[in-house]
Design a protein around this motif. Sequence first.
Motif, short mmCIF file in Angstrom:
data_model
loop_
_atom_site.label_atom_id
_atom_site.label_comp_id
_atom_site.label_asym_id
_atom_site.label_seq_id
_atom_site.Cartn_x
_atom_site.Cartn_y
_atom_site.Cartn_z
N LYS A 26 0.83 -1.21 0.00
CA LYS A 26 0.00 0.00 0.00
C LYS A 26 0.86 1.25 0.00
CE LYS A 26 -4.00 2.07 2.26
NZ LYS A 26 -4.97 1.96 3.37
N LYS A 27 2.06 1.17 0.56
CA LYS A 27 2.94 2.33 0.60
C LYS A 27 3.81 2.44 -0.65
CE LYS A 27 3.17 2.38 5.64
NZ LYS A 27 4.05 2.28 6.85
N VAL A 28 3.78 1.41 -1.50
CA VAL A 28 4.63 1.38 -2.69
C VAL A 28 3.87 1.85 -3.93
CG1 VAL A 28 5.94 -0.11 -4.23
CG2 VAL A 28 6.13 -0.40 -1.76
N LEU A 29 2.59 1.52 -4.01
CA LEU A 29 1.82 1.77 -5.22
C LEU A 29 1.55 3.25 -5.45
CD1 LEU A 29 -0.84 -1.09 -5.03
CD2 LEU A 29 1.22 -1.02 -6.43
N TYR A 30 1.67 3.69 -6.70
CA TYR A 30 1.26 5.02 -7.10
C TYR A 30 -0.24 5.02 -7.43
CZ TYR A 30 6.16 6.48 -7.85
OH TYR A 30 7.47 6.80 -7.70
N LEU A 31 -0.85 6.20 -7.39
CA LEU A 31 -2.20 6.44 -7.92
C LEU A 31 -3.21 5.41 -7.45
CD1 LEU A 31 -1.20 7.25 -11.62
CD2 LEU A 31 -1.56 8.86 -9.74
N ILE A 219 -4.19 13.20 -7.37
CA ILE A 219 -3.08 14.10 -7.69
C ILE A 219 -3.15 14.52 -9.15
CG2 ILE A 219 -1.56 12.14 -8.22
CD1 ILE A 219 -0.48 15.55 -6.80
N LEU A 220 -3.78 13.69 -10.00
CA LEU A 220 -3.88 13.99 -11.42
C LEU A 220 -4.72 15.23 -11.70
CD1 LEU A 220 -4.43 10.35 -12.77
CD2 LEU A 220 -2.29 11.65 -12.74
N GLU A 224 -0.96 21.07 -8.35
CA GLU A 224 0.46 20.79 -8.13
C GLU A 224 0.96 19.66 -9.02
OE1 GLU A 224 2.00 22.87 -6.37
OE2 GLU A 224 0.22 23.83 -5.53
N TYR A 225 0.08 19.11 -9.87
CA TYR A 225 0.50 18.01 -10.74
C TYR A 225 1.57 18.46 -11.72
CZ TYR A 225 0.14 14.24 -14.19
OH TYR A 225 0.42 13.21 -15.05
#
Length: 272
Positions: A26-31, A219-220, A224-225
């Motif tokens: 869970k701490k590794v995956l993006y998006l 974030i997309l 700040e993207y």
Amino acid sequence: MRKILFLTCTLSILAVSVFTSCVSQKKVLYLQNEQMLNDSVFMSREYPNERTFEYKVQPGDNLYIRMASLDEKFAAYFNSMNQGSFSTSTGSNTSGNAGIYLNGYTVGSDGNIDLPFIGEISVKDLTVEDIQSKIQEEMSYYLKETVVYVKLGLFNLTILGEVNRPGQYQIYQPDINIFQAIALAGNATDFANKSKVKIVHQTTKGSQIVRVDLNDANILSSPEYYLKPNDIIYVEPLKLKKYGFTSVPYGTIISAVSLLITCLTFVSVYLK
């Protein structure tokens, strides 16, 4: 004897807990987006983000300025005046065409650039579009049939923290997003805290720090993207980096537990 066995089991569990402090997926995956990942109906999802690049030029920025004219000799002379007048150091953290920097105009500490025929012109706190219009107006006094092109020639980024290749990067393109920047630095490490990434913006009044979460797909759509020139990106480390592992070290665990049991067995025999 029961106390010794209980102590052995307790210490074994503690040893396993310590040595299995690995980074969760869970701490590794993006998006990450739970609704999209868990519901097969949502195979696609849009994240609107209207790109508005209104960066205002500051001292030290580099501008790529060229002129096209029906008078080829005049255009050639103007475009060649600045050729080779700058020097720069290149390294592994540069990308694109370095000639844009070499043949560009660096904004001085007073916010001015020195152009052929026109002389000094103030560009501080102006957008690239404003500068192009200003130069076009000034150039019309010398030659009517001219078209001026202005671009931000050099896009500096500094990427620090839990990335594989931290350093300063020079980007030769109009804009860049946060994921492209992280990719330039060799991606985040396994111990990167992607939920706490700091971006330092340089403003006319000083610096501004914002925090973004790269684990969150929203974030997309964030303002700040897309990054700004001279931004500093700092990827914080996870707290468990001090004693964690990126994967479970089974060999180390088995060795530690075996050694612990051997020692306790020796002590129990000795006490008898």
